[in-house]
Design an enzyme around this catalytic site. Structure first.
Site, PDB file in Angstrom:
ATOM      1  NE  ARG A  73      40.892  32.120  47.895  1.00 15.00           N
ATOM      2  CZ  ARG A  73      42.185  33.155  47.706  1.00 15.00           C
ATOM      3  NH1 ARG A  73      41.809  34.436  47.443  1.00 15.00           N
ATOM      4  NH2 ARG A  73      43.576  33.044  48.412  1.00 15.00           N
ATOM      5  CG  HIS A  97      45.430  33.657  41.745  1.00 14.67           C
ATOM      6  ND1 HIS A  97      44.319  34.644  41.632  1.00 14.67           N
ATOM      7  CD2 HIS A  97      46.541  34.217  42.486  1.00 14.67           C
ATOM      8  CE1 HIS A  97      44.893  35.159  42.933  1.00 14.67           C
ATOM      9  NE2 HIS A  97      45.791  35.590  43.600  1.00 14.67           N
ATOM     10  CG  HIS A 171      49.366  38.840  42.800  1.00 18.23           C
ATOM     11  ND1 HIS A 171      49.526  39.160  43.803  1.00 18.23           N
ATOM     12  CD2 HIS A 171      48.663  38.485  42.821  1.00 18.23           C
ATOM     13  CE1 HIS A 171      49.261  38.518  44.920  1.00 18.23           C
ATOM     14  NE2 HIS A 171      47.981  37.926  44.484  1.00 18.23           N
ATOM     15  CE1 TYR A 173      53.008  39.560  45.696  1.00 17.59           C
ATOM     16  CE2 TYR A 173      52.996  39.571  47.676  1.00 17.59           C
ATOM     17  CZ  TYR A 173      52.461  38.380  47.257  1.00 17.59           C
ATOM     18  OH  TYR A 173      52.122  37.007  47.365  1.00 17.59           O
ATOM     19  CG  ASP A 232      43.247  37.644  51.026  1.00 13.15           C
ATOM     20  OD1 ASP A 232      43.732  38.433  50.174  1.00 13.15           O
ATOM     21  OD2 ASP A 232      43.879  36.411  50.714  1.00 13.15           O
ATOM     22  CD  GLU A 292      45.634  40.110  44.126  1.00 14.21           C
ATOM     23  OE1 GLU A 292      45.292  39.818  42.704  1.00 14.21           O
ATOM     24  OE2 GLU A 292      46.350  40.525  45.166  1.00 14.21           O
TER      25      GLU A 292
HETATM   26  C1  FUC Z   1      45.779  37.305  46.958  1.00 13.63           C
HETATM   27  C2  FUC Z   1      44.779  36.857  47.448  1.00 13.63           C
HETATM   28  C3  FUC Z   1      45.210  35.265  48.073  1.00 13.63           C
HETATM   29  C4  FUC Z   1      46.398  34.487  47.489  1.00 13.63           C
HETATM   30  C5  FUC Z   1      47.067  34.832  46.415  1.00 13.63           C
HETATM   31  C6  FUC Z   1      48.542  35.239  46.580  1.00 13.63           C
HETATM   32  O1  FUC Z   1      45.025  37.958  45.072  1.00 13.63           O
HETATM   33  O2  FUC Z   1      43.593  36.890  47.466  1.00 13.63           O
HETATM   34  O3  FUC Z   1      44.896  34.659  49.274  1.00 13.63           O
HETATM   35  O4  FUC Z   1      47.454  34.552  48.229  1.00 13.63           O
HETATM   36  O5  FUC Z   1      46.636  36.401  46.189  1.00 13.63           O
END
Ligand code: FUC
Length: 327
Positions: A73, A97, A171, A173, A232, A292
């Site tokens: 952010r 992002h 990003h 998961y 988060d 991340e």
């Molecule tokens: C992460 C988080 C955010 C967001 C995103 C998909 O980096 O910090 O809150 O929702 O990814």
């Protein structure tokens, strides 16, 4: 917009990586479990075109995508570089992002594919001056390689023709069972501190010590231990080296995150919407965890954070590895 293309890399140790040119996204990463059976440890959708669907995009998940120009952010609706103000796209007052149509929504160009002992794929993207409001023509590339020591290595490299900011990450998961939840996974975090955040998840500039906090995973423990309420958060550990270790008793897979980046956002979404997941995987509460690795979010608006400024005389280089073994 051309259709995304997908590519597969396979290593001798049994890792299999699938990448899409849309967002240089990791679609899947298969790792052999304790019985030798391949488990997809990176959450992905069933086909590359599912990443265009309205239902998926409405979730703002960024599954396996490349995030930039500036991950995380940014406060105040913009940045100032050399006395010049650049406005950035905001939602509810926050830039997130890289903006509205950021790196994750661009088609990346395949530069090279190498087979052999360290198979790799390199993708590049040319981000024009003022794309998403950021100054400077930026050339960026990402190389995914499967290494001999059973790791997925992600290397970013970028140059600009004018001072700009850059904070790039992937990003992915992770779920080391390929389904269900990560609440029963064990986590060990090497962080020294975590960043204090305001109600919009913007760093206040203050560093909080990890020791003794709710986020103290310095001794390996279950993610879903008592008091866990989702993560988060932005963890800080300067220098190159191990940043986090996660493992699952069920699959026997252990993953060590190594990076030269000082910050790491750890994100555990409480649940996933019903999406066409790869191999029809079914997920429960706290389905996955993101590591991340990156620079500091909102670095330009915090004088005490290491800068994410990139000058024309510099080459940006970062390296993050996800190394797999069996416990
Ligand atoms: C992460 C988080 C955010 C967001 C995103 C998909 O980096 O910090 O809150 O929702 O990814």
């Amino acid at each position: 917009m051309p259709e995304p293309q997908t590519f597969k890399l396979q290593s001798q140790s049994g890792l299999e990586l699938e990448v899409s040119t849309l967002g240089a996204t990791i679609l899947s990463l298969k790792v052999p479990d304790k019985t030798g059976k391949p488990v997809n440890v990176v959450v992905g959708l069933s086909s590359a075109s599912d990443y265009w669907s309205k239902l998926y995009l409405a979730q703002g998940l960024y599954l396996g995508s490349t995030i930039g120009r500036h991950a995380g952010r940014i406060s105040g609706g913009g940045i100032e570089i050399d006395g010049k103000r650049y406005s950035l796209f905001t939602e509810n007052g926050v830039h997130l992002h890289g903006g509205k149509e950021a790196f994750d929504k661009k088609i990346w160009k395949v530069e090279s594919i190498e087979s052999g002992n360290n198979p790799s794929i390199t993708l590049s993207y040319f981000s024009e001056h003022l794309e998403e409001g950021y100054p400077g023509n930026l050339k960026i590339s990402v190389r995914y390689s499967l290494t001999k020591n059973n790791a997925l290595k992600i290397s970013f490299r970028a140059t600009t023709d004018q001072a700009t900011v850059l904070n790039v990450t992937n990003h992915a998961y992770f779920n080391l069972n390929g389904e269900g939840s990560v609440l029963d996974h064990e986590l060990e975090l090497k962080a020294e501190s975590y960043l204090d955040l305001d109600q919009d998840l913007i760093p206040t500039g203050k560093f909080n010590p990890v020791k003794g906090s709710l986020y103290d995973y310095s001794r390996k423990s279950k993610i879903g231990r008592s008091g866990f309420n989702g993560l988060d958060d932005i963890f800080i550990k300067h220098g190159k080296g191990e940043k986090a270790i996660i493992s699952s008793q069920h699959s026997g897979i252990k993953m060590t995150v190594v990076s030269n980046q000082p910050a790491m956002v750890i994100y555990t979404p409480p649940k996933f919407a019903k999406l066409p997941f790869k191999d029809k995987a079914v997920f429960d509460a706290y389905p996955a965890i993101c590591f991340e690795a990156q620079g500091f979010p909102d670095a330009l608006n915090n004088w005490n954070f290491p800068s994410t400024l990139l000058k024309p005389s510099e080459v940006f280089e970062s390296e993050t590895s996800y190394k797999f073994s069996i416990i």
